[in-house]
Design a protein around this motif. Structure first.
Motif, short mmCIF file in Angstrom:
data_model
loop_
_atom_site.label_atom_id
_atom_site.label_comp_id
_atom_site.label_asym_id
_atom_site.label_seq_id
_atom_site.Cartn_x
_atom_site.Cartn_y
_atom_site.Cartn_z
N THR A 1 -1.89 -2.66 -11.10
CA THR A 1 -0.94 -1.59 -11.64
C THR A 1 0.45 -2.02 -11.13
O THR A 1 1.49 -1.97 -11.74
CB THR A 1 -1.38 -0.29 -11.52
OG1 THR A 1 -2.60 -0.27 -12.23
CG2 THR A 1 -0.36 0.69 -12.19
N LYS B 1 0.87 -1.22 0.01
CA LYS B 1 -0.12 0.04 0.04
C LYS B 1 0.90 1.20 0.20
O LYS B 1 0.62 2.15 -0.65
CB LYS B 1 -0.85 -0.05 1.25
CG LYS B 1 -1.77 1.13 1.33
CD LYS B 1 -2.76 1.53 0.13
CE LYS B 1 -3.64 2.73 0.41
NZ LYS B 1 -3.82 3.51 -0.64
N GLN B 2 1.77 1.26 0.74
CA GLN B 2 2.71 2.43 0.97
C GLN B 2 3.55 2.63 -0.40
O GLN B 2 3.61 3.84 -1.03
CB GLN B 2 3.79 2.19 1.88
CG GLN B 2 3.30 2.31 3.28
CD GLN B 2 4.10 1.88 4.39
OE1 GLN B 2 4.93 1.10 4.38
NE2 GLN B 2 3.93 2.59 5.51
N ASP C 1 1.04 4.15 -3.01
CA ASP C 1 1.06 5.72 -2.79
C ASP C 1 2.34 6.26 -3.21
O ASP C 1 2.25 7.52 -3.82
CB ASP C 1 0.73 5.97 -1.12
CG ASP C 1 -0.40 5.45 -0.50
OD1 ASP C 1 -1.34 5.13 -1.38
OD2 ASP C 1 -0.48 5.27 0.71
N ALA C 2 3.64 5.86 -2.94
CA ALA C 2 4.82 6.40 -3.42
C ALA C 2 4.83 6.39 -5.04
O ALA C 2 5.28 7.35 -5.42
CB ALA C 2 5.90 5.45 -3.01
N LEU C 3 4.39 5.55 -5.87
CA LEU C 3 4.04 5.45 -7.09
C LEU C 3 3.11 6.08 -7.72
O LEU C 3 2.67 6.36 -8.82
CB LEU C 3 4.23 4.12 -7.56
CG LEU C 3 5.50 3.37 -7.28
CD1 LEU C 3 5.35 1.83 -7.17
CD2 LEU C 3 6.73 3.61 -8.31
N ASN C 4 2.03 6.28 -6.90
CA ASN C 4 1.02 7.19 -7.15
C ASN C 4 0.08 6.28 -8.00
O ASN C 4 -0.63 6.79 -9.10
CB ASN C 4 1.15 8.65 -8.05
CG ASN C 4 -0.09 9.32 -7.99
OD1 ASN C 4 -0.95 9.04 -7.18
ND2 ASN C 4 -0.21 10.12 -8.96
N VAL C 5 -0.26 5.01 -7.71
CA VAL C 5 -1.01 4.05 -8.42
C VAL C 5 -2.09 3.64 -7.64
O VAL C 5 -2.14 3.77 -6.47
CB VAL C 5 -0.21 2.83 -9.07
CG1 VAL C 5 0.77 3.12 -9.97
CG2 VAL C 5 0.41 2.00 -7.83
N LYS C 6 -3.31 3.29 -8.34
CA LYS C 6 -4.42 2.90 -7.41
C LYS C 6 -4.87 1.61 -7.05
O LYS C 6 -5.54 1.53 -6.24
CB LYS C 6 -5.64 3.60 -8.17
CG LYS C 6 -5.44 5.27 -8.66
CD LYS C 6 -5.30 5.99 -7.25
CE LYS C 6 -5.08 7.66 -7.49
NZ LYS C 6 -4.38 8.44 -6.63
#
Length: 64
Positions: free
Chosen positions: A22, A9-10, A13-18
């Motif tokens: 992905t 999950k982190q 968030d760091a990769l800005n994927v949902k």
């Protein structure tokens, strides 16, 4: 847990994927993972290096 090691999950968030699909595609494309048993973690430095390696310079962006 070290602040340099991220959960899925982190990392998302760091990769800005949902979604996890992905993230899995990025792993298939070469994003390194740290796996110990059933635990999967990502290194912040590996994520940074992966993004740097896959960043297109000079407007050569490609959306495949």
């Amino acid at each position: 847990m070290s602040q340099d090691v991220l959960t899925r999950k982190q990392a998302m968030d760091a990769l800005n994927v949902k979604d996890y699909r992905t993230l899995n595609k990025l792993v298939e494309a070469g994003l390194p993972v740290i796996q110990a048993g059933s635990y999967v973690r990502f290194s912040k430095s590996d994520i940074s290096a992966f993004l740097e390696k896959h960043t297109k310079k000079g407007g050569e962006a490609s959306c495949k």
